[in-house]
Write a protein that holds these residues in place. Sequence first.
Motif, PDB file in Angstrom:
ATOM      1  N   ALA A  77       0.832  -1.207   0.000  1.00  0.00           N
ATOM      2  CA  ALA A  77       0.000   0.000   0.000  1.00  0.00           C
ATOM      3  C   ALA A  77       0.865   1.255   0.000  1.00  0.00           C
ATOM      4  O   ALA A  77       0.583   2.219  -0.720  1.00  0.00           O
ATOM      5  CB  ALA A  77      -0.941  -0.002   1.207  1.00  0.00           C
ATOM      6  N   LEU A  78       1.931   1.238   0.786  1.00  0.00           N
ATOM      7  CA  LEU A  78       2.847   2.384   0.818  1.00  0.00           C
ATOM      8  C   LEU A  78       3.455   2.630  -0.557  1.00  0.00           C
ATOM      9  O   LEU A  78       3.456   3.758  -1.059  1.00  0.00           O
ATOM     10  CB  LEU A  78       3.944   2.141   1.848  1.00  0.00           C
ATOM     11  N   ALA A  79       3.966   1.574  -1.181  1.00  0.00           N
ATOM     12  CA  ALA A  79       4.584   1.713  -2.505  1.00  0.00           C
ATOM     13  C   ALA A  79       3.578   2.224  -3.537  1.00  0.00           C
ATOM     14  O   ALA A  79       3.905   3.087  -4.363  1.00  0.00           O
ATOM     15  CB  ALA A  79       5.177   0.374  -2.943  1.00  0.00           C
ATOM     16  N   LYS A  80       2.365   1.709  -3.471  1.00  0.00           N
ATOM     17  CA  LYS A  80       1.328   2.138  -4.416  1.00  0.00           C
ATOM     18  C   LYS A  80       0.970   3.605  -4.202  1.00  0.00           C
ATOM     19  O   LYS A  80       0.836   4.378  -5.162  1.00  0.00           O
ATOM     20  CB  LYS A  80       0.099   1.255  -4.249  1.00  0.00           C
ATOM     21  N   ALA A  81       0.812   4.015  -2.950  1.00  0.00           N
ATOM     22  CA  ALA A  81       0.441   5.403  -2.653  1.00  0.00           C
ATOM     23  C   ALA A  81       1.550   6.387  -3.040  1.00  0.00           C
ATOM     24  O   ALA A  81       1.272   7.522  -3.422  1.00  0.00           O
ATOM     25  CB  ALA A  81       0.098   5.541  -1.170  1.00  0.00           C
ATOM     26  N   LEU A  82       2.798   5.942  -2.966  1.00  0.00           N
ATOM     27  CA  LEU A  82       3.921   6.820  -3.307  1.00  0.00           C
ATOM     28  C   LEU A  82       4.055   7.049  -4.808  1.00  0.00           C
ATOM     29  O   LEU A  82       4.635   8.052  -5.228  1.00  0.00           O
ATOM     30  CB  LEU A  82       5.229   6.238  -2.766  1.00  0.00           C
ATOM     31  N   GLY A  83       3.562   6.137  -5.615  1.00  0.00           N
ATOM     32  CA  GLY A  83       3.681   6.307  -7.068  1.00  0.00           C
ATOM     33  C   GLY A  83       5.137   6.404  -7.488  1.00  0.00           C
ATOM     34  O   GLY A  83       5.972   5.601  -7.071  1.00  0.00           O
ATOM     35  N   ASP A  84       5.470   7.429  -8.284  1.00  0.00           N
ATOM     36  CA  ASP A  84       6.851   7.571  -8.763  1.00  0.00           C
ATOM     37  C   ASP A  84       7.746   8.307  -7.768  1.00  0.00           C
ATOM     38  O   ASP A  84       8.909   8.544  -8.034  1.00  0.00           O
ATOM     39  CB  ASP A  84       6.889   8.252 -10.136  1.00  0.00           C
ATOM     40  N   LYS A  85       7.185   8.698  -6.623  1.00  0.00           N
ATOM     41  CA  LYS A  85       7.921   9.335  -5.514  1.00  0.00           C
ATOM     42  C   LYS A  85       8.381  10.753  -5.837  1.00  0.00           C
ATOM     43  O   LYS A  85       9.260  11.301  -5.171  1.00  0.00           O
ATOM     44  CB  LYS A  85       9.099   8.467  -5.075  1.00  0.00           C
ATOM     45  N   ARG A  86       7.755  11.334  -6.821  1.00  0.00           N
ATOM     46  CA  ARG A  86       8.106  12.699  -7.201  1.00  0.00           C
ATOM     47  C   ARG A  86       7.896  13.656  -6.029  1.00  0.00           C
ATOM     48  O   ARG A  86       6.854  13.672  -5.401  1.00  0.00           O
ATOM     49  CB  ARG A  86       7.248  13.137  -8.384  1.00  0.00           C
ATOM     50  N   GLY A  87       8.928  14.441  -5.733  1.00  0.00           N
ATOM     51  CA  GLY A  87       8.814  15.508  -4.746  1.00  0.00           C
ATOM     52  C   GLY A  87       9.045  15.117  -3.302  1.00  0.00           C
ATOM     53  O   GLY A  87       9.066  15.983  -2.430  1.00  0.00           O
ATOM     54  N   ILE A  88       9.206  13.824  -3.006  1.00  0.00           N
ATOM     55  CA  ILE A  88       9.376  13.447  -1.606  1.00  0.00           C
ATOM     56  C   ILE A  88      10.799  13.755  -1.121  1.00  0.00           C
ATOM     57  O   ILE A  88      11.742  13.849  -1.905  1.00  0.00           O
ATOM     58  CB  ILE A  88       9.066  11.957  -1.354  1.00  0.00           C
ATOM     59  N   VAL A  89      10.945  13.889   0.184  1.00  0.00           N
ATOM     60  CA  VAL A  89      12.262  14.074   0.781  1.00  0.00           C
ATOM     61  C   VAL A  89      13.102  12.811   0.624  1.00  0.00           C
ATOM     62  O   VAL A  89      14.301  12.871   0.438  1.00  0.00           O
ATOM     63  CB  VAL A  89      12.125  14.482   2.264  1.00  0.00           C
ATOM     64  N   ARG A  90      12.486  11.657   0.719  1.00  0.00           N
ATOM     65  CA  ARG A  90      13.053  10.334   0.487  1.00  0.00           C
ATOM     66  C   ARG A  90      13.724   9.731   1.710  1.00  0.00           C
ATOM     67  O   ARG A  90      13.524   8.552   1.998  1.00  0.00           O
ATOM     68  CB  ARG A  90      14.053  10.360  -0.677  1.00  0.00           C
ATOM     69  N   TYR A  91      14.516  10.480   2.450  1.00  0.00           N
ATOM     70  CA  TYR A  91      15.234   9.967   3.610  1.00  0.00           C
ATOM     71  C   TYR A  91      14.589  10.455   4.898  1.00  0.00           C
ATOM     72  O   TYR A  91      14.045  11.566   4.948  1.00  0.00           O
ATOM     73  CB  TYR A  91      16.693  10.444   3.602  1.00  0.00           C
ATOM     74  N   GLY A  92      14.689   9.643   5.930  1.00  0.00           N
ATOM     75  CA  GLY A  92      14.229  10.069   7.240  1.00  0.00           C
ATOM     76  C   GLY A  92      14.956   9.305   8.325  1.00  0.00           C
ATOM     77  O   GLY A  92      15.421   8.176   8.103  1.00  0.00           O
ATOM     78  N   SER A  93      15.074   9.939   9.484  1.00  0.00           N
ATOM     79  CA  SER A  93      15.704   9.270  10.626  1.00  0.00           C
ATOM     80  C   SER A  93      15.131   9.829  11.917  1.00  0.00           C
ATOM     81  O   SER A  93      14.573  10.928  11.946  1.00  0.00           O
ATOM     82  CB  SER A  93      17.224   9.448  10.595  1.00  0.00           C
ATOM     83  N   CYS A  94      15.273   9.044  12.973  1.00  0.00           N
ATOM     84  CA  CYS A  94      14.767   9.458  14.273  1.00  0.00           C
ATOM     85  C   CYS A  94      15.504   8.689  15.360  1.00  0.00           C
ATOM     86  O   CYS A  94      15.744   7.486  15.216  1.00  0.00           O
ATOM     87  CB  CYS A  94      13.266   9.196  14.372  1.00  0.00           C
ATOM     88  N   ILE A  95      15.858   9.378  16.422  1.00  0.00           N
ATOM     89  CA  ILE A  95      16.332   8.749  17.647  1.00  0.00           C
ATOM     90  C   ILE A  95      15.228   8.972  18.664  1.00  0.00           C
ATOM     91  O   ILE A  95      14.915  10.107  19.004  1.00  0.00           O
ATOM     92  CB  ILE A  95      17.656   9.351  18.141  1.00  0.00           C
ATOM     93  N   LEU A  96      14.615   7.881  19.108  1.00  0.00           N
ATOM     94  CA  LEU A  96      13.419   8.013  19.930  1.00  0.00           C
ATOM     95  C   LEU A  96      13.606   7.378  21.308  1.00  0.00           C
ATOM     96  O   LEU A  96      13.899   6.189  21.406  1.00  0.00           O
ATOM     97  CB  LEU A  96      12.220   7.374  19.233  1.00  0.00           C
ATOM     98  N   PRO A  97      13.425   8.172  22.370  1.00  0.00           N
ATOM     99  CA  PRO A  97      13.469   7.625  23.715  1.00  0.00           C
ATOM    100  C   PRO A  97      12.077   7.250  24.201  1.00  0.00           C
ATOM    101  O   PRO A  97      11.098   7.919  23.901  1.00  0.00           O
ATOM    102  CB  PRO A  97      14.013   8.803  24.539  1.00  0.00           C
ATOM    103  N   MET A  98      11.991   6.156  24.949  1.00  0.00           N
ATOM    104  CA  MET A  98      10.755   5.800  25.636  1.00  0.00           C
ATOM    105  C   MET A  98      11.149   5.124  26.949  1.00  0.00           C
ATOM    106  O   MET A  98      11.552   3.959  26.963  1.00  0.00           O
ATOM    107  CB  MET A  98       9.875   4.876  24.796  1.00  0.00           C
ATOM    108  N   ASP A  99      11.083   5.890  28.021  1.00  0.00           N
ATOM    109  CA  ASP A  99      11.483   5.397  29.337  1.00  0.00           C
ATOM    110  C   ASP A  99      12.899   4.827  29.271  1.00  0.00           C
ATOM    111  O   ASP A  99      13.822   5.528  28.916  1.00  0.00           O
ATOM    112  CB  ASP A  99      10.462   4.380  29.865  1.00  0.00           C
ATOM    113  N   ASP A 100      13.082   3.549  29.578  1.00  0.00           N
ATOM    114  CA  ASP A 100      14.409   2.945  29.576  1.00  0.00           C
ATOM    115  C   ASP A 100      14.960   2.714  28.171  1.00  0.00           C
ATOM    116  O   ASP A 100      16.159   2.497  27.997  1.00  0.00           O
ATOM    117  CB  ASP A 100      14.359   1.596  30.289  1.00  0.00           C
ATOM    118  N   ALA A 101      14.094   2.750  27.175  1.00  0.00           N
ATOM    119  CA  ALA A 101      14.487   2.366  25.810  1.00  0.00           C
ATOM    120  C   ALA A 101      14.840   3.590  24.962  1.00  0.00           C
ATOM    121  O   ALA A 101      14.226   4.654  25.090  1.00  0.00           O
ATOM    122  CB  ALA A 101      13.360   1.595  25.143  1.00  0.00           C
TER     123      ALA A 101
END
Length: 195
Positions: A77-101
């Motif tokens: 579904a993600l691939a279909k919704a993205l189509g040819d991916k025109r205009g997207i940022v393409r890359y993403g990252s996150c460092i996420l804390p949750m309590d001990d994790a």
Amino acid sequence: MRTASITRRTAETDISVEINLDGTGTYDNQTGVGFFDHMLDQLARHALIDMTVRATGDLHIDDHHTVEDTGIALGQALAKALGDKRGIVRYGSCILPMDDAQVRAALDLSARPFLICNLDLPTQKIGTFDTELVREFFQAFATHGGITLHIDQVHGFNSHHIVEAAFKAVARALRDALETDPRKADDIPSTKGSL
């Protein structure tokens, strides 16, 4: 609108997925696997993807086929919704804390699927959920979504916190990657000219 609907029926599962990549993070996920529904809710909410998942599967055996096949359908579904991916940022990252994790996620919507999943989960179960299925979901999602996905645990001793931090980190990274790049809104983000 970047939307898609996918239906996947096998002898083991019957799954339908609807997503809107330009949503507000509303969700209605029902797979019959409570903890997994909770994680899909986190994925939708923190990626700002509207998501509806309906899954029935051979839960009398175990949760494996339902979780894996939901990952396949969601990736498609993600691939279909993205189509040819025109205009997207393409890359993403996150460092996420949750309590001990603390979990790091980095991804590239490259159409070159690859998964690195370094999660050290101290228990085999979260409630009735098999923790080994976390990797199975992300493998299916990355493969069928065409995502290079790296997930690395930095800290953590509570399995629930580690897994939830992983889903939220992937969601936040995905949110960034899906955004439209205002400086290149009409271009495909690759020197190859296609993704």
